[in-house]
Design a protein around this motif. Structure first.
Motif, mmCIF file in Angstrom:
data_model
loop_
_atom_site.group_PDB
_atom_site.id
_atom_site.type_symbol
_atom_site.label_atom_id
_atom_site.label_comp_id
_atom_site.label_asym_id
_atom_site.label_seq_id
_atom_site.Cartn_x
_atom_site.Cartn_y
_atom_site.Cartn_z
ATOM 1 N N GLY A 212 6.471 3.404 2.061
ATOM 2 C CA GLY A 212 5.532 2.305 1.872
ATOM 3 C C GLY A 212 4.794 1.895 3.115
ATOM 4 O O GLY A 212 3.808 1.179 3.048
ATOM 5 N N ASN A 213 5.256 2.354 4.282
ATOM 6 C CA ASN A 213 4.535 1.998 5.502
ATOM 7 C C ASN A 213 3.559 3.110 5.844
ATOM 8 O O ASN A 213 3.936 4.201 6.244
ATOM 9 C CB ASN A 213 5.519 1.795 6.646
ATOM 10 C CG ASN A 213 4.822 1.335 7.891
ATOM 11 O OD1 ASN A 213 3.595 1.330 7.966
ATOM 12 N ND2 ASN A 213 5.593 0.961 8.877
ATOM 13 N N CYS A 214 2.294 2.808 5.677
ATOM 14 C CA CYS A 214 1.279 3.836 5.810
ATOM 15 C C CYS A 214 1.263 4.429 7.206
ATOM 16 O O CYS A 214 1.093 5.615 7.395
ATOM 17 C CB CYS A 214 -0.080 3.212 5.507
ATOM 18 S SG CYS A 214 -1.259 4.388 4.962
ATOM 19 N N ALA A 228 2.760 5.115 -3.470
ATOM 20 C CA ALA A 228 2.861 3.721 -3.883
ATOM 21 C C ALA A 228 2.493 3.591 -5.351
ATOM 22 O O ALA A 228 3.135 2.862 -6.118
ATOM 23 C CB ALA A 228 1.954 2.850 -3.027
ATOM 24 N N LYS A 232 4.685 2.377 -8.431
ATOM 25 C CA LYS A 232 4.222 1.282 -9.281
ATOM 26 C C LYS A 232 4.298 1.690 -10.750
ATOM 27 O O LYS A 232 4.780 0.949 -11.592
ATOM 28 C CB LYS A 232 2.792 0.916 -8.886
ATOM 29 C CG LYS A 232 2.164 -0.178 -9.692
ATOM 30 C CD LYS A 232 2.685 -1.527 -9.220
ATOM 31 C CE LYS A 232 1.993 -2.713 -9.846
ATOM 32 N NZ LYS A 232 1.540 -2.574 -11.196
ATOM 33 N N ALA B 102 3.311 -7.880 -8.510
ATOM 34 C CA ALA B 102 2.015 -7.266 -8.797
ATOM 35 C C ALA B 102 1.365 -6.697 -7.537
ATOM 36 O O ALA B 102 0.749 -5.638 -7.564
ATOM 37 C CB ALA B 102 1.090 -8.281 -9.450
ATOM 38 N N VAL B 105 3.517 -3.867 -3.547
ATOM 39 C CA VAL B 105 3.451 -2.471 -3.132
ATOM 40 C C VAL B 105 2.257 -2.223 -2.215
ATOM 41 O O VAL B 105 2.305 -1.382 -1.325
ATOM 42 C CB VAL B 105 3.300 -1.557 -4.369
ATOM 43 C CG1 VAL B 105 3.767 -0.160 -4.039
ATOM 44 C CG2 VAL B 105 4.032 -2.118 -5.555
ATOM 45 N N TYR B 106 1.191 -2.962 -2.447
ATOM 46 C CA TYR B 106 -0.043 -2.666 -1.714
ATOM 47 C C TYR B 106 -0.077 -3.294 -0.338
ATOM 48 O O TYR B 106 -0.785 -2.840 0.535
ATOM 49 C CB TYR B 106 -1.251 -3.155 -2.509
ATOM 50 C CG TYR B 106 -1.269 -2.625 -3.896
ATOM 51 C CD1 TYR B 106 -1.422 -1.257 -4.107
ATOM 52 C CD2 TYR B 106 -1.070 -3.441 -4.980
ATOM 53 C CE1 TYR B 106 -1.393 -0.749 -5.373
ATOM 54 C CE2 TYR B 106 -1.045 -2.943 -6.255
ATOM 55 C CZ TYR B 106 -1.211 -1.598 -6.449
ATOM 56 O OH TYR B 106 -1.168 -1.089 -7.699
ATOM 57 N N PRO B 108 1.963 -3.546 2.390
ATOM 58 C CA PRO B 108 2.187 -2.774 3.614
ATOM 59 C C PRO B 108 1.069 -1.772 3.883
ATOM 60 O O PRO B 108 0.781 -1.438 5.029
ATOM 61 C CB PRO B 108 3.504 -2.047 3.343
ATOM 62 C CG PRO B 108 4.128 -2.748 2.212
ATOM 63 C CD PRO B 108 3.029 -3.350 1.425
#
Lengths: 237, 190
Positions: A212-214, A228, A232, B102, B105-106, B108
């Motif tokens: 999750g850490n780009c 991600a 999801k 919701a 996840v985005y 980070p």
């Protein structure tokens, strides 16, 4: 030692070329390649930052605590970017104006943090230095190629030298924003056709380190974003 | 008021952050497969960009400028943004579980979204005041939202189409983005 240095350079220039093979750092690739000269300037400044930050991070790899490594890397990279920015402002003001906001944005270029995490933090100083140099030069070559194609199609010149006579109609859209997308689309389609290795057509490695850490993701933002999304979608079910 | 509205329109449509400035391409290409996820990413970016342009503007005009430390802006901004994203994530986790589920996840992913740093640096370069900076941030992220949602809608349609083998995946996405860029180029003549 020379053999290893050459191996790193070859790796960065050809085998794992950051633009053509890994598809990293797409923002500057598309934004500054309106002319070959801009591509060269952007490529070389990124290469300078990448080489210096790889050197520094590799030298400090046993000092930086594991938990705060990301902020530490970002500070190191941002420092070198500021140095490069000030030098460019002083000595090549015209290029500085042409590249504008994309110079400070080298900080968030995936290639740099990607190499720091994937290579420099695990290897000694010399190989890391040449790894940075190889990757940086690979990026430069790619930007110059894309820039030359766009400048030739859109302006009839390469590196500012006029090649097509004025009587030939140029396709001006190639120097504008949409042209960047079209050139890159054709390039990746060609790679798919010829089955050349590229991030878009090779099966991705199963166990990514990004979590999750780009910035921590050696396979870059796109792979990470896809991860991600997959996660999801899994959650939704 | 009129200037603010005009600025909003300019940043959201004419100088669209993705399609004409190429900032934030990674999430634009990576998270635009489905309309729902794309909208989530768009909202998360809007929150973070608006908040970060407010904070960086305050920091720049209140701390860096009086101390004559303008050259430190890149380093300070990227750290502030990284910390801010962490804080927003923690706050959401603590106070609003549904929103966290919701958008979580985005969040980070946004630290390395160059649109966030790009807007902060743009505000400094154009010497924007506090209010102008916030409106600029909001307008820019609104542009991102519009672009990624439209893109996701198009990609959902394209998924059912018969695309030539070598254009499947990334190439057709890039071509779509190019055509969208041409369409948005039309706003220049408003």
């Amino acid at each position: 030692m020379f053999k290893q240095a050459w191996e790193r350079l070859y790796n960065g220039l050809v085998k794992e070329n950051p633009t053509f093979v890994l598809m990293l750092g797409m923002c500057p690739t598309l934004a500054v390649t309106t002319a070959a000269m801009n591509g060269l300037g952007m490529g070389l400044s990124t290469a300078a930052v990448l080489t210096m930050s790889n050197l520094m991070i590799s030298a400090l790899r046993n000092v930086i605590p594991q938990k705060v490594r990301m902020p530490a890397y970002i500070v190191i990279v941002a420092t070198f970017v500021t140095v490069v920015q000030l030098l460019m402002q002083a000595y090549v003001p015209s290029l500085y104006d042409a590249l504008g906001i994309y110079i400070p944005l080298i900080v968030v270029n995936c290639i740099i943090l990607g190499r720091a995490e994937a290579y420099a933090s695990k290897h000694p100083v010399w190989p890391s230095l040449f790894d940075g140099l190889g990757m940086g030069l690979g990026f430069t070559v790619a930007l110059v190629c894309i820039g030359a194609v766009r400048e030739f199609l859109g302006n009839g010149s390469v590196f500012g030298l006029t090649i097509l006579p004025d009587t030939v109609d140029k396709i001006a859209i190639f120097t504008l924003a949409p042209g960047a997308f079209f050139v890159l689309a054709c390039l990746t389609a060609l790679q798919n056709k010829l089955k050349a290795p590229s991030a878009t057509n090779t099966p991705k490695a199963k166990n990514r380190t990004c979590a999750g850490n780009c910035a921590a993701c050696p396979s870059g933002c796109m792979g990470c974003a896809a991860d991600a999304q997959a996660q999801k979608e899994g959650d939704d079910r | 008021m009129t200037t603010m509205l005009l600025l909003l329109l300019t940043t959201a449509l004419v100088n669209n952050v993705v399609l004409s400035q190429f900032l934030g391409l990674c999430p634009f290409l990576g998270v635009s497969k489905q309309l729902k996820t794309a909208a989530g990413m768009g909202v998360a970016v809007m929150c973070v960009v608006t908040l970060s342009s407010a904070i960086t503007s305050l920091l720049y005009n209140g701390v860096l400028l009086p101390l004559k430390l303008q050259y430190m802006n890149t380093i300070v901004f990227i750290l502030v943004i990284a910390a801010l994203v962490q804080l927003v994530e923690m706050a959401l986790k603590r106070y609003s579980r549904p929103l966290y589920a919701a958008l979580g996840v985005y969040l980070p992913l946004i630290t390395t979204n160059c649109a966030v740093l790009g807007v902060a640096l743009q505000n400094v370069q154009q010497e924007n005041g506090f209010l102008t900076s916030v409106v600029n941030g909001f307008g820019t992220s609104l542009g991102f939202f519009v672009a990624i949602v439209v893109m996701a809608g198009l990609r959902e349609k394209i998924a059912n189409n018969d695309v030539p083998e070598s254009f499947k995946g990334m190439p057709i996405t890039l071509l779509t983005a190019g055509l969208m860029a041409i369409a948005f180029y039309g706003f220049k003549f408003l």
